[in-house]
Design a protein around this motif. Sequence first.
Motif, short mmCIF file in Angstrom:
data_model
loop_
_atom_site.label_atom_id
_atom_site.label_comp_id
_atom_site.label_asym_id
_atom_site.label_seq_id
_atom_site.Cartn_x
_atom_site.Cartn_y
_atom_site.Cartn_z
N THR A 179 2.11 7.77 5.95
CA THR A 179 1.98 6.33 6.00
C THR A 179 0.25 6.08 5.89
O THR A 179 -0.14 4.87 5.72
CB THR A 179 2.38 5.62 7.18
OG1 THR A 179 1.98 6.16 8.18
CG2 THR A 179 4.03 5.54 7.08
N ASP A 180 -0.45 6.93 5.93
CA ASP A 180 -1.90 7.13 6.13
C ASP A 180 -2.39 8.45 5.40
O ASP A 180 -1.99 9.44 5.71
CB ASP A 180 -2.37 6.86 7.64
CG ASP A 180 -3.97 7.14 7.66
OD1 ASP A 180 -4.65 7.92 7.64
OD2 ASP A 180 -4.69 5.77 7.73
N MET A 181 -3.72 8.07 4.52
CA MET A 181 -4.04 9.36 3.78
C MET A 181 -4.41 10.25 4.62
O MET A 181 -4.45 11.42 4.24
CB MET A 181 -5.13 8.66 2.93
CG MET A 181 -6.36 8.01 3.55
SD MET A 181 -7.44 7.40 2.39
CE MET A 181 -8.08 8.99 1.66
N ASN A 182 -4.96 10.13 5.77
CA ASN A 182 -5.46 11.11 6.82
C ASN A 182 -4.48 12.09 7.39
O ASN A 182 -4.72 13.19 7.59
CB ASN A 182 -6.21 10.59 7.91
CG ASN A 182 -7.53 9.81 7.53
OD1 ASN A 182 -8.22 10.31 6.57
ND2 ASN A 182 -7.98 8.54 7.97
N GLN A 183 -3.14 11.57 7.23
CA GLN A 183 -2.19 12.50 7.68
C GLN A 183 -1.87 13.88 6.69
O GLN A 183 -1.33 15.09 7.03
CB GLN A 183 -0.93 11.73 7.55
CG GLN A 183 -0.51 10.71 8.56
CD GLN A 183 0.96 10.09 8.37
OE1 GLN A 183 1.02 8.89 7.47
NE2 GLN A 183 1.89 10.63 9.10
N ASN A 205 0.86 -1.09 0.12
CA ASN A 205 -0.01 0.18 -0.05
C ASN A 205 0.87 1.18 0.07
O ASN A 205 1.85 1.17 0.53
CB ASN A 205 -0.61 0.03 1.23
CG ASN A 205 -2.04 -1.16 1.06
OD1 ASN A 205 -2.39 -1.49 0.15
ND2 ASN A 205 -2.34 -1.66 2.35
N GLU A 206 0.37 2.52 -0.37
CA GLU A 206 1.06 3.63 -0.42
C GLU A 206 -0.16 4.66 -0.55
O GLU A 206 -1.30 4.38 -0.79
CB GLU A 206 1.92 3.94 -1.63
CG GLU A 206 1.10 3.75 -3.11
CD GLU A 206 2.27 3.71 -4.15
OE1 GLU A 206 3.34 3.45 -3.98
OE2 GLU A 206 1.69 4.13 -5.24
N VAL A 207 0.29 6.01 -0.06
CA VAL A 207 -0.72 7.14 -0.35
C VAL A 207 -0.54 7.76 -1.84
O VAL A 207 0.57 8.28 -1.78
CB VAL A 207 -0.52 7.89 0.95
CG1 VAL A 207 -1.80 9.16 0.81
CG2 VAL A 207 -1.03 7.07 2.22
N THR A 222 -5.68 5.62 -0.63
CA THR A 222 -4.69 4.39 -0.50
C THR A 222 -4.39 3.83 -1.50
O THR A 222 -5.54 3.11 -2.34
CB THR A 222 -5.18 3.55 0.71
OG1 THR A 222 -5.39 4.15 1.93
CG2 THR A 222 -3.96 2.60 0.80
#
Length: 360
Positions: free
Chosen positions: A173-177, A141-143, A234
């Motif tokens: 590491t997370d789209m919400n960041q 996975n990646e953003v 993601t």
Amino acid sequence: MPRRSATMLAATLLLIALLCASVLMRVPYSELSPGPTYNTLGAQDKAGTPVISISGHQTYPTTGHLNMTTVQVTGADYQPSLVSVVVGWLRDDVLVVPHDTLYPQGQTEQQSEQQNAEQFASSQDSAKTAALTELGIPIGNEVNVAAVVAGTPADGKLHAGDRIVAVDGTAITDMNQVADLVTKHAPGENVVFTVVPHDKDSMNPAPGDESQVTITTGKSPQSGKAMVGIQTQTGHSYPFKIDIGLQDVGGPSAGLMFSLGIIDKLTPTNLTGGEFVAGTGTIDDKGNVGPIGGISMKVIAARDAGAKFFFTPSDNCAEASKNTPNGLRLVKVNTLDDALKALGQIRAGQDSALASCTAS
């Protein structure tokens, strides 16, 4: 002048005036026509550039055709005459639609092309994911940037499919960041994105592929907070490189055929058995096939290219069946597995077992 002659002259002049008006009058319609097709197993140009190229994993020879199909559309500024529209309605190889169908709410041609490019990039990611999942190959996975809103600070600086590595030096590491880090700024301040462009190998970038993009934030009309104008998602990372290199093609409708092309290149089985198969349809990460627009023009494009079989999303079957070109067999598919099963039947010469489209 006798009354009868005067009446005939007046009628003739009126008819001439109406004909002139119909030629000169511009009406708000657009036209679609069959576009080129591309063999996902072959080359996209005379130089021999492959449509799909794979490196870092064993590939196998392929034969036959797995052609994706396209539709040509008139530009946003195109204004046909009433006569042109009537002629288009009478032709089987032209589809006349209201202008707003292709360019809603005053959308410009440039905005439409950008939207289509973003959909195309997203469809490539889903096609790769569906194909590798089908083959049991692990995916990471990646953003990624899912879309860029036209006219916002990120427009022209970030693009759909770009991998977001970091924001202001903080690893993502997370789209919400992404939203959290952007809104730490005040509108008008700079935010620095570290990205790998969508046309590079995001997980194994070459030196210089990773770049920093500085964007001056704008003010969100909803929240008043800082914004740059992107949507994130993601995305997926792959254990080897898969490039889909078509130029000047947009939209999500080639997803199914890209998945089949990837699978054919990665497996020893010759999926087509040497037959000419064309098709269309969106695809999601799980291999579900969705409907597309312009199906009546795509079946004509497939027939003209020499296809014998045409993979048709089930939701497009009724429309496609209304004017199926002679010599073309419409094969109904709901999933990637349906398409692979159909290819097995085609290889075995079991045409009668294929799931056919019907007009109802």
